[in-house]
Design a protein around this motif. Sequence first.
Motif, mmCIF file in Angstrom:
data_model
loop_
_atom_site.group_PDB
_atom_site.id
_atom_site.type_symbol
_atom_site.label_atom_id
_atom_site.label_comp_id
_atom_site.label_asym_id
_atom_site.label_seq_id
_atom_site.Cartn_x
_atom_site.Cartn_y
_atom_site.Cartn_z
ATOM 1 N N PHE A 131 12.147 23.533 -8.247
ATOM 2 C CA PHE A 131 11.088 22.982 -9.095
ATOM 3 C C PHE A 131 11.512 22.754 -10.544
ATOM 4 O O PHE A 131 10.744 22.227 -11.338
ATOM 5 N N GLY A 132 12.731 23.157 -10.901
ATOM 6 C CA GLY A 132 13.213 22.997 -12.270
ATOM 7 C C GLY A 132 14.555 22.306 -12.293
ATOM 8 O O GLY A 132 14.914 21.568 -11.367
ATOM 9 N N ILE A 133 15.317 22.562 -13.322
ATOM 10 C CA ILE A 133 16.658 21.988 -13.453
ATOM 11 C C ILE A 133 17.607 22.677 -12.483
ATOM 12 O O ILE A 133 18.455 22.061 -11.875
ATOM 13 N N GLY A 134 17.471 23.984 -12.380
ATOM 14 C CA GLY A 134 18.318 24.786 -11.499
ATOM 15 C C GLY A 134 19.587 25.229 -12.184
ATOM 16 O O GLY A 134 20.352 24.399 -12.666
ATOM 17 N N CYS A 135 19.769 26.551 -12.292
ATOM 18 C CA CYS A 135 20.970 27.079 -12.930
ATOM 19 C C CYS A 135 21.074 28.582 -12.695
ATOM 20 O O CYS A 135 20.125 29.219 -12.268
ATOM 21 N N ASP A 136 22.275 29.098 -12.996
ATOM 22 C CA ASP A 136 22.496 30.543 -12.967
ATOM 23 C C ASP A 136 22.118 31.181 -14.299
ATOM 24 O O ASP A 136 21.656 32.314 -14.334
ATOM 25 N N GLN A 137 22.366 30.460 -15.388
ATOM 26 C CA GLN A 137 22.084 30.975 -16.728
ATOM 27 C C GLN A 137 21.598 29.855 -17.636
ATOM 28 O O GLN A 137 21.987 28.703 -17.471
ATOM 29 N N ILE A 138 20.775 30.237 -18.598
ATOM 30 C CA ILE A 138 20.335 29.325 -19.649
ATOM 31 C C ILE A 138 20.929 29.831 -20.955
ATOM 32 O O ILE A 138 20.804 31.009 -21.286
ATOM 33 N N LEU A 139 21.624 28.947 -21.672
ATOM 34 C CA LEU A 139 22.211 29.280 -22.969
ATOM 35 C C LEU A 139 21.425 28.528 -24.044
ATOM 36 O O LEU A 139 21.367 27.300 -24.020
ATOM 37 N N LEU A 140 20.833 29.263 -24.955
ATOM 38 C CA LEU A 140 20.077 28.662 -26.050
ATOM 39 C C LEU A 140 20.898 28.807 -27.325
ATOM 40 O O LEU A 140 21.123 29.915 -27.809
ATOM 41 N N VAL A 141 21.377 27.678 -27.853
ATOM 42 C CA VAL A 141 22.183 27.658 -29.075
ATOM 43 C C VAL A 141 21.225 27.541 -30.252
ATOM 44 O O VAL A 141 20.374 26.663 -30.290
ATOM 45 N N LYS A 142 21.368 28.456 -31.236
ATOM 46 C CA LYS A 142 20.477 28.486 -32.396
ATOM 47 C C LYS A 142 21.292 28.553 -33.680
ATOM 48 O O LYS A 142 22.482 28.836 -33.659
ATOM 49 N N ARG A 143 20.629 28.305 -34.786
ATOM 50 C CA ARG A 143 21.267 28.444 -36.100
ATOM 51 C C ARG A 143 21.671 29.898 -36.306
ATOM 52 O O ARG A 143 20.996 30.808 -35.869
ATOM 53 N N SER A 144 22.751 30.085 -37.020
ATOM 54 C CA SER A 144 23.229 31.432 -37.309
ATOM 55 C C SER A 144 22.477 32.021 -38.497
ATOM 56 O O SER A 144 22.114 31.313 -39.433
ATOM 57 N N ASN A 145 22.253 33.319 -38.455
ATOM 58 C CA ASN A 145 21.686 34.040 -39.593
ATOM 59 C C ASN A 145 22.800 34.540 -40.514
ATOM 60 O O ASN A 145 22.534 35.087 -41.564
ATOM 61 N N ASN A 146 24.042 34.336 -40.089
ATOM 62 C CA ASN A 146 25.215 34.830 -40.802
ATOM 63 C C ASN A 146 25.987 33.635 -41.362
ATOM 64 O O ASN A 146 26.314 32.708 -40.635
ATOM 65 N N GLU A 147 26.295 33.664 -42.640
ATOM 66 C CA GLU A 147 27.015 32.555 -43.276
ATOM 67 C C GLU A 147 28.410 32.340 -42.705
ATOM 68 O O GLU A 147 28.978 31.262 -42.829
ATOM 69 N N GLU A 148 28.996 33.356 -42.089
ATOM 70 C CA GLU A 148 30.351 33.254 -41.558
ATOM 71 C C GLU A 148 30.398 32.672 -40.145
ATOM 72 O O GLU A 148 31.480 32.416 -39.625
ATOM 73 N N ALA A 149 29.251 32.445 -39.548
ATOM 74 C CA ALA A 149 29.206 31.891 -38.188
ATOM 75 C C ALA A 149 28.505 30.536 -38.209
ATOM 76 O O ALA A 149 27.573 30.319 -38.978
ATOM 77 N N ASP A 150 28.977 29.629 -37.359
ATOM 78 C CA ASP A 150 28.380 28.295 -37.284
ATOM 79 C C ASP A 150 27.062 28.302 -36.519
ATOM 80 O O ASP A 150 26.149 27.547 -36.829
ATOM 81 N N PHE A 151 26.979 29.147 -35.486
ATOM 82 C CA PHE A 151 25.773 29.229 -34.678
ATOM 83 C C PHE A 151 25.756 30.546 -33.946
ATOM 84 O O PHE A 151 26.693 31.329 -33.992
ATOM 85 N N ARG A 152 24.663 30.804 -33.237
ATOM 86 C CA ARG A 152 24.543 31.961 -32.336
ATOM 87 C C ARG A 152 23.902 31.458 -31.066
ATOM 88 O O ARG A 152 23.326 30.356 -31.050
ATOM 89 N N TYR A 153 24.003 32.208 -30.007
ATOM 90 C CA TYR A 153 23.332 31.774 -28.791
ATOM 91 C C TYR A 153 22.763 32.947 -28.041
ATOM 92 O O TYR A 153 23.231 34.069 -28.142
ATOM 93 N N LEU A 154 21.711 32.656 -27.313
ATOM 94 C CA LEU A 154 21.034 33.635 -26.475
ATOM 95 C C LEU A 154 21.289 33.264 -25.027
ATOM 96 O O LEU A 154 21.272 32.080 -24.680
ATOM 97 N N ILE A 155 21.531 34.254 -24.205
ATOM 98 C CA ILE A 155 21.791 34.025 -22.782
ATOM 99 C C ILE A 155 20.630 34.564 -21.970
ATOM 100 O O ILE A 155 20.242 35.728 -22.124
ATOM 101 N N PHE A 156 20.074 33.712 -21.118
ATOM 102 C CA PHE A 156 18.987 34.118 -20.216
ATOM 103 C C PHE A 156 19.452 33.946 -18.796
ATOM 104 O O PHE A 156 20.132 33.014 -18.464
#
Length: 66
Positions: A41-66
């Motif tokens: 009923f959806g896209i179908g996957c093993d994991q969802i990776l959500l790429v977000k803005r970093s809260n740290n100036e030394e990193a370009d981004f952060r991501y959450l794994i579901f």
Amino acid sequence: MIKLKFTKMHGAGNDFVVIDGVRQEIYLTPEQLRLLADRHFGIGCDQILLVKRSNNEEADFRYLIF
């Protein structure tokens, strides 16, 4: 209905949905995440990776794994 810009990727026997949370605001409930991952009923996957803005100036981004 939710409109999401995403990329579906696969490798080594796994498939992933990568969602760009840098250029679009993303608020997904656990139920919505489960529906996205559903192969019937959806896209179908093993994991969802959500790429977000970093809260740290030394990193370009952060991501959450579901």
